[in-house]
Design an enzyme around this catalytic site. Structure first.
Site, PDB file in Angstrom:
ATOM      1  N   THR A 233       5.223   1.042  -4.351  1.00 45.61           N
ATOM      2  CA  THR A 233       4.837  -0.315  -4.723  1.00 45.61           C
ATOM      3  C   THR A 233       5.030  -0.613  -6.209  1.00 45.61           C
ATOM      4  O   THR A 233       5.395  -1.743  -6.554  1.00 45.61           O
ATOM      5  CB  THR A 233       3.386  -0.598  -4.271  1.00 45.61           C
TER       6      THR A 233
ATOM      7  N   LYS B  44       0.831  -1.210   0.000  1.00 49.55           N
ATOM      8  CA  LYS B  44       0.000   0.000   0.000  1.00 49.55           C
ATOM      9  C   LYS B  44       0.861   1.255   0.000  1.00 49.55           C
ATOM     10  O   LYS B  44       0.442   2.307   0.472  1.00 49.55           O
ATOM     11  CB  LYS B  44      -0.922   0.005   1.226  1.00 49.55           C
ATOM     12  N   CYS B  45       2.050   1.160  -0.522  1.00 48.70           N
ATOM     13  CA  CYS B  45       3.034   2.249  -0.505  1.00 48.70           C
ATOM     14  C   CYS B  45       3.100   2.907  -1.879  1.00 48.70           C
ATOM     15  O   CYS B  45       2.867   2.265  -2.900  1.00 48.70           O
ATOM     16  CB  CYS B  45       4.399   1.650  -0.132  1.00 48.70           C
ATOM     17  N   GLY B  46       3.445   4.171  -1.900  1.00 55.12           N
ATOM     18  CA  GLY B  46       3.618   4.872  -3.172  1.00 55.12           C
ATOM     19  C   GLY B  46       4.736   4.304  -4.021  1.00 55.12           C
ATOM     20  O   GLY B  46       4.778   4.525  -5.233  1.00 55.12           O
TER      21      GLY B  46
END
Length: 157
Positions: free
Chosen positions: A38, A34-36
């Protein structure tokens, strides 16, 4: 102590020794779905596919230490396989900092320094490890995997 004396656990709960990778070039990454950052999974998979036959392995260790991961390692792995076609080894959720940090990340951070010290500042910190188990380089979250492909090629040579 060396990286090869450390045990890790795959997403399905199977434990094994890092000694399995002795003689290979490793890129060890703390990941989050759920990370930018990813989308870096695409480049990580491309590098893995391109150099796997030469002894290159990407190892993903999901971490919720920065509150951007799914509930379990198997859920994270399933999402990465579905969304990014990931085929490289995925592992259980780990902590990467602090007294509860996984021994692998304790080892990696004790033997390298990042931009702001030894602790991991965010998801997608990457560690390039040579065939001899020595850490070659540490890359930050913003360093896209393809930007250091030449370092991987040198390590494989």
């Amino acid at each position: 102590m060396s990286i090869y004396t450390i045990d890790v656990t795959q997403e399905d709960g199977t434990a094994y020794s890092m000694a399995e990778y002795e003689g290979k070039v490793l890129l060890i990454v703390n990941t989050a779905t759920k990370c930018g950052f990813t989308p870096q999974f695409e480049e990580l998979e491309a590098l893995y596919k391109k150099y796997e036959a030469q002894g290159f392995v990407v190892l993903s260790f999901p971490s919720d230490q920065f509150k951007q991961e799914l509930a379990t390692g198997s859920e994270a792995a399933a999402a990465c396989r579905l969304d990014y076609g990931v085929t490289f080894p995925m592992h259980e959720l780990v902590k990467v900092n602090g007294s509860e940090a996984h021994p692998l990340f304790q080892y990696l951070t004790e033997h390298t320094k990042g931009f702001l010290g030894s602790s991991i500042k965010w998801n997608f910190t990457k560690f390039l490890v040579g065939r001899d188990g020595e850490i070659i380089a540490r890359y930050g979250s913003k360093d896209k995997p393809l930007s250091f492909e030449d370092d991987i090629k040198k390590a494989l040579a």
